[in-house]
Design a protein around this motif. Structure first.
Motif, PDB file in Angstrom:
ATOM      1  N   PRO A 260       0.833  -1.216   0.000  1.00 39.30           N
ATOM      2  CA  PRO A 260       0.000   0.000   0.000  1.00 39.30           C
ATOM      3  C   PRO A 260       0.861   1.256   0.000  1.00 39.30           C
ATOM      4  N   LEU A 261       0.441   2.258  -0.721  1.00 35.30           N
ATOM      5  CA  LEU A 261       1.154   3.532  -0.779  1.00 35.30           C
ATOM      6  C   LEU A 261       0.665   4.392   0.372  1.00 35.30           C
ATOM      7  N   LEU A 262       1.558   4.728   1.305  1.00 32.48           N
ATOM      8  CA  LEU A 262       1.190   5.429   2.526  1.00 32.48           C
ATOM      9  C   LEU A 262       1.598   6.893   2.466  1.00 32.48           C
ATOM     10  N   ASP A 263       0.795   7.721   3.102  1.00 35.57           N
ATOM     11  CA  ASP A 263       1.144   9.126   3.258  1.00 35.57           C
ATOM     12  C   ASP A 263       2.315   9.214   4.234  1.00 35.57           C
ATOM     13  N   HIS A 264       3.392   9.913   3.842  1.00 39.04           N
ATOM     14  CA  HIS A 264       4.602   9.908   4.667  1.00 39.04           C
ATOM     15  C   HIS A 264       4.418  10.625   5.995  1.00 39.04           C
ATOM     16  N   LYS A 265       3.362  11.415   6.103  1.00 38.03           N
ATOM     17  CA  LYS A 265       3.113  12.125   7.376  1.00 38.03           C
ATOM     18  C   LYS A 265       2.126  11.362   8.249  1.00 38.03           C
ATOM     19  N   SER A 271      -5.603   7.312  -1.039  1.00 36.46           N
ATOM     20  CA  SER A 271      -6.656   7.002  -2.004  1.00 36.46           C
ATOM     21  C   SER A 271      -6.792   8.164  -2.970  1.00 36.46           C
ATOM     22  N   VAL A 272      -7.026   7.865  -4.240  1.00 34.53           N
ATOM     23  CA  VAL A 272      -7.265   8.874  -5.270  1.00 34.53           C
ATOM     24  C   VAL A 272      -8.622   8.571  -5.904  1.00 34.53           C
ATOM     25  N   ASN A 273      -9.544   9.527  -5.740  1.00 34.96           N
ATOM     26  CA  ASN A 273     -10.916   9.331  -6.232  1.00 34.96           C
ATOM     27  C   ASN A 273     -11.528   8.038  -5.702  1.00 34.96           C
ATOM     28  N   GLY A 274     -11.248   7.754  -4.418  1.00 32.03           N
ATOM     29  CA  GLY A 274     -11.814   6.575  -3.782  1.00 32.03           C
ATOM     30  C   GLY A 274     -11.102   5.275  -4.078  1.00 32.03           C
ATOM     31  N   VAL A 275     -10.063   5.338  -4.881  1.00 28.14           N
ATOM     32  CA  VAL A 275      -9.318   4.123  -5.249  1.00 28.14           C
ATOM     33  C   VAL A 275      -8.001   4.079  -4.471  1.00 28.14           C
ATOM     34  N   LYS A 276      -7.817   3.039  -3.669  1.00 35.87           N
ATOM     35  CA  LYS A 276      -6.595   2.902  -2.881  1.00 35.87           C
ATOM     36  C   LYS A 276      -5.394   2.693  -3.811  1.00 35.87           C
ATOM     37  N   GLN A 277      -4.284   3.342  -3.481  1.00 38.20           N
ATOM     38  CA  GLN A 277      -3.095   3.308  -4.329  1.00 38.20           C
ATOM     39  C   GLN A 277      -2.063   2.325  -3.768  1.00 38.20           C
ATOM     40  N   TYR A 278      -1.421   1.610  -4.677  1.00 33.41           N
ATOM     41  CA  TYR A 278      -0.413   0.621  -4.302  1.00 33.41           C
ATOM     42  C   TYR A 278       0.865   0.849  -5.108  1.00 33.41           C
ATOM     43  N   ILE A 279       1.963   0.338  -4.570  1.00 30.13           N
ATOM     44  CA  ILE A 279       3.229   0.346  -5.293  1.00 30.13           C
ATOM     45  C   ILE A 279       3.678  -1.105  -5.437  1.00 30.13           C
ATOM     46  N   TYR A 280       4.212  -1.430  -6.616  1.00 27.52           N
ATOM     47  CA  TYR A 280       4.615  -2.803  -6.908  1.00 27.52           C
ATOM     48  C   TYR A 280       6.140  -2.905  -6.981  1.00 27.52           C
ATOM     49  N   GLY A 281       6.634  -4.049  -6.565  1.00 20.91           N
ATOM     50  CA  GLY A 281       8.067  -4.301  -6.639  1.00 20.91           C
ATOM     51  C   GLY A 281       8.341  -5.742  -7.019  1.00 20.91           C
ATOM     52  N   ILE A 282       9.581  -5.997  -7.409  1.00 19.59           N
ATOM     53  CA  ILE A 282      10.008  -7.349  -7.794  1.00 19.59           C
ATOM     54  C   ILE A 282      11.147  -7.771  -6.882  1.00 19.59           C
ATOM     55  N   GLN A 283      10.957  -8.857  -6.136  1.00 21.24           N
ATOM     56  CA  GLN A 283      12.010  -9.393  -5.289  1.00 21.24           C
ATOM     57  C   GLN A 283      12.948 -10.250  -6.144  1.00 21.24           C
ATOM     58  N   TYR A 284      14.246 -10.047  -5.983  1.00 19.76           N
ATOM     59  CA  TYR A 284      15.171 -10.800  -6.823  1.00 19.76           C
ATOM     60  C   TYR A 284      16.528 -10.962  -6.141  1.00 19.76           C
ATOM     61  N   HIS A 285      17.302 -11.918  -6.646  1.00 19.05           N
ATOM     62  CA  HIS A 285      18.670 -12.135  -6.168  1.00 19.05           C
ATOM     63  C   HIS A 285      19.591 -11.155  -6.897  1.00 19.05           C
TER      64      HIS A 285
END
Length: 783
Positions: A260-265, A271-285
């Motif tokens: 989940p994308l969190l407000d740093h404060k 949420s943007v226009n009622g839609v929760k925002q997420y950030i994606y990442g790839i775990q790798y060696h």
């Protein structure tokens, strides 16, 4: 005595080997295996390296020779010491480079005095003679790297002081290899180069060219088999992320994480226009000491990366199911379920087609006895070393039977891991520790030989992970490999009129590195984004970026003038001929001949008969669906009536975008060309001509701007509600047309009509040059 020091040196390395390296390693006494076929400390994620200590063979400039036992022990000890000095993080490939130099020293010893072949007799003179032979048989650009290896080995030997005299090999060459062993030397060389830069000296071979990128996009619609689609998705992930290929091939199927994308404060979920925002990442060696880490995906690329993961998981589902089935029977054999269900100790050749062998042309399997016979012959050729149980005549056919046990042995012989102690598990040395990944947990898997486009079949029973060589073979990155053809060759995707596009697995990462340097990011951010521990490696890309910026500045003025001209022309809706003149490209369909391809691009039909012929030849796309359905119904009853139907509608009167199938030049348009403002019309159709898509997009953008204005400024004024709904309906309709046009365009091949050089002015060739131009534009606007 120096001989005693030598014995102490050998003893020390052997003790270290016994205490730290012997575990999980095949054997100290035999030849060693490195890379993907290696074990223990010499196992790695890529490449295949064999250390043959007993002989010298096929080394440029050297005669074949045998190596005595003492020198073999010396070479093994040096490799172990080199591993120790690297803090156990050296690659087998680097050790192999040192191994070859040690062989060259032995050859120089042999040529000097056949009776004194002990390492004790190594001298500065021997090293110099060895380097002279190497220089005569090696590329000049590689000499600094070779000299660096000489220095490194010399330093280790001098440390133990067992030679007659101290080794003092010296060469006046800047050692500037990719590991930055002398970064100051590289820095000095770069500062000299920065004084004057020739555009033609830019090394574009390590960057993705515009033409190659277009060809990669074309492969999305051209790739046919699952194997082709999987390796293409692997390449797309490399281009998006800039990860190393060795990092991507080790990805787990659940490597994609969602946070989940969190407000740093407030630390609350944004949420943007009622839609929760997420950030994606790839775990790798991470390679080169970067550790197990996360590559966070740029938000605009998220949907594409998610699509790649979903697509690959769907394409590899059958492979995972097969692996799980093999493991469910405790690896007692590697036969597929279909073969196991046959209640007999032997099977017929036909039972293996589609279960053991997957033939390229599946459509020909049941299309006739001739094709089926060809498939059987191909499979039989592959089984030439498997004993035949019996042959039996069945009518005109001869059936060939094999024991299941022999077929299982054949399957095991195809891929090394299947005959190992732990099959279907990939073990590799990662930062000094052995890690293992079950095959079914890999994201990227493929059938053995399914990416070899030269072969007629792949092996369904042998599911394996990818390696760098497979990727390079598929995209033409390995020169001299006649046992395979690249995807660019198979689908005839040209870089220029003389050669096909080609790509190596590392070029996408090189491209992203250059982008980051062009954007002016700091060293620390560049290193962080690229998963790099050695921050000094950024220097190469910064120098390349400097060259690209200088070149882009010379291009920018012309580029801006061209853009202004094109914008002006676009507002007036370019004619097809003007569009071709602007970029020199036409889009051809393999379903049309040359004449109809030209007429499609230029909309140059001379008569109703030509239009009628084009419509019939274009039934393969979605532009004339209504006519196609009616034509197919009528042609079953009366071919003449079907032809008359096409003749009645054989009008393609060009509009700013699309064409009208009504003879409006005589009868006019009762709807006053409402189709051009977003209203649907039964007489309207897209044609695929040049400039049509661009004109459509211009209309869509105009309507969307109006829609946005109304939504932002006039939301409280109900009198505009009807206008708002009308605009929304038009945009939705035109978006559908745009999607239809884009889908049609993806199936076409871009063909360059005239050379990509205009007069004496240089046009951008690589994506990074285009990126540099855009950076220049942004900088000038900010200024």
């Amino acid at each position: 005595m120096n001989f005693e020091r030598f014995e102490d040196f050998i003893k020390e390395q052997k003790e270290f080997f016994s205490q730290n390296l012997k575990s999980e390693f095949n054997s100290y006494d035999t030849d060693w295996q490195g890379g993907t076929i290696g074990s223990g400390w010499l196992a790695s994620r890529s490449g295949k390296t064999k250390f043959n200590f007993s002989t010298i063979s096929r080394l440029k400039g050297l005669e074949d020779n045998n190596i005595n036992q003492t020198y073999q022990e010396f070479m093994k000890a040096i490799l172990i010491l080199s591993y120790r000095k690297s803090n156990s993080k050296v690659s087998p490939q680097k050790l192999y480079a040192e191994f070859l130099i040690l062989k060259r020293w032995y050859s120089a010893l042999y040529n000097e005095d056949k009776n004194n072949l002990h390492p004790y007799y190594l001298s500065t003179s021997i090293l110099n003679k060895s380097f002279e032979i190497l220089a005569e048989n090696s590329s000049k650009t590689n000499l600094p790297d070779h000299a660096g290896t000489f220095f490194r080995l010399q330093e280790m030997i001098n440390q133990y002081a067992f030679t007659q005299q101290k080794l003092e090999f010296s060469q006046k060459l800047l050692y500037t290899n990719r590991q930055n062993r002398t970064p100051k030397a590289r820095e000095t060389k770069e500062l000299i180069n920065q004084t004057e830069i020739n555009e033609d000296e830019l090394n574009s071979e390590k960057l993705i060219s515009i033409r190659t990128f277009i060809n990669i996009v074309s492969l999305i619609s051209l790739c046919q088999t699952n194997g082709e689609k999987i390796v293409l998705n692997l390449l797309l992930l490399l281009i998006i992320t800039g990860l190393r290929s060795t990092e991507v091939v080790l990805l787990h199927k659940d490597a994609l994480i969602k946070q989940p994308l969190l407000d740093h404060k407030t630390k609350e979920h944004i949420s943007v226009n009622g839609v929760k925002q997420y950030i994606y990442g790839i775990q790798y060696h991470g390679a080169k000491g970067a550790g197990y880490r996360v590559h966070w995906i740029e938000p605009s690329s998220t949907s594409l990366v998610v699509k790649i993961f979903d697509t690959v998981m769907e394409l590899t589902k059958e492979y995972r199911d097969h692996i799980k089935y093999i493991k469910s029977k405790k690896n007692i054999n590697f036969l597929p379920k279909f073969i196991d269900k046959i209640d007999s100790p032997y099977i017929e050749l036909g039972d293996m087609i589609g279960t053991v062998f997957r033939m390229r042309e599946q459509s020909t399997y049941n299309s006739g006895s001739g094709q089926r016979g060809g498939l059987r012959a191909s499979a039989l050729t592959s089984l030439k070393n498997v004993p035949i149980y019996k042959k039996r005549k069945n009518g005109k056919k001869i059936e060939t039977f094999f024991f299941k046990e022999d077929i299982n042995d054949y399957i095991v012989s195809l891929t090394p891991n299947y005959g190992s102690e732990h099959p279907l598990v990939h073990s590799f040395n990662y930062e000094g520790k052995i890690e293992s990944i079950n095959y079914e947990n890999f994201l990227f898997l493929h059938e053995y030989k399914s990416t070899n486009l030269y072969r007629k079949f792949s092996h369904i029973t042998n599911i394996i992970p990818f390696n760098v060589n497979i990727i390079n073979n598929f995209f033409g990155g390995r020169n001299g490999d006649t046992s395979n053809i690249s995807a660019f060759v198979k689908y005839n995707l040209m870089e220029n009129e003389n050669e096909h596009s080609k790509l190596t697995s590392h070029i996408p990462r090189h491209n992203i590195n250059t982008f980051l340097a062009l954007a002016g990011l700091s060293d620390h951010i560049q290193a962080m984004l690229m998963g790099r521990v050695d921050i000094k490696q950024n220097a190469y890309y910064q120098h390349l970026a400097l060259k690209q910026k200088i070149v882009s500045t010379s291009m920018l003025k012309r580029y801006e003038l061209s853009s202004e001209k094109n914008d002006c022309q676009l507002k007036e809706f370019n004619t097809p001929l003007e569009c071709v003149k602007n970029d020199g490209v036409m889009y051809f369909s393999e379903n049309l001949d040359l004449e109809h391809n030209l007429k499609m691009n230029l909309h140059s039909y001379d008569s109703k008969r030509e239009v009628s012929t084009y419509i019939k030849k274009s039934f393969f796309n979605d532009f004339f669906n209504d006519i196609e359905e009616s034509f197919n119904e009528l042609v079953k009853k009366d071919n003449h009536q079907a032809e008359s139907l096409i003749e009645r509608h054989a009008y393609l009167n060009p509009l700013p975008f699309g064409s009208c199938m009504r003879e409006i030049s005589i009868h006019g348009c009762p709807k006053r060309l409402a189709c051009q403002s977003g209203h649907s019309c039964g007489n309207f159709t897209l044609t695929g001509r040049r400039g049509e898509l661009e004109a459509l997009q211009l209309t869509i953008n105009d309507l969307k701007n109006k829609l946005t204005y109304i939504q932002l400024k006039l939301t409280n004024d109900l009198s505009y509600k009807e206008m708002l709904e009308d605009l929304q309906h038009k945009v939705q309709y035109l978006d559908g047309l745009e999607l239809q046009a884009l889908q049609r365009k993806v199936g076409l091949s871009p063909i360059s009509i005239f050379p990509y050089i205009d007069g004496l002015e240089k046009l951008p060739v690589t994506l990074s040059e285009l990126f540099a131009i855009e950076c220049e534009k942004m900088d000038s606007k900010e200024a």
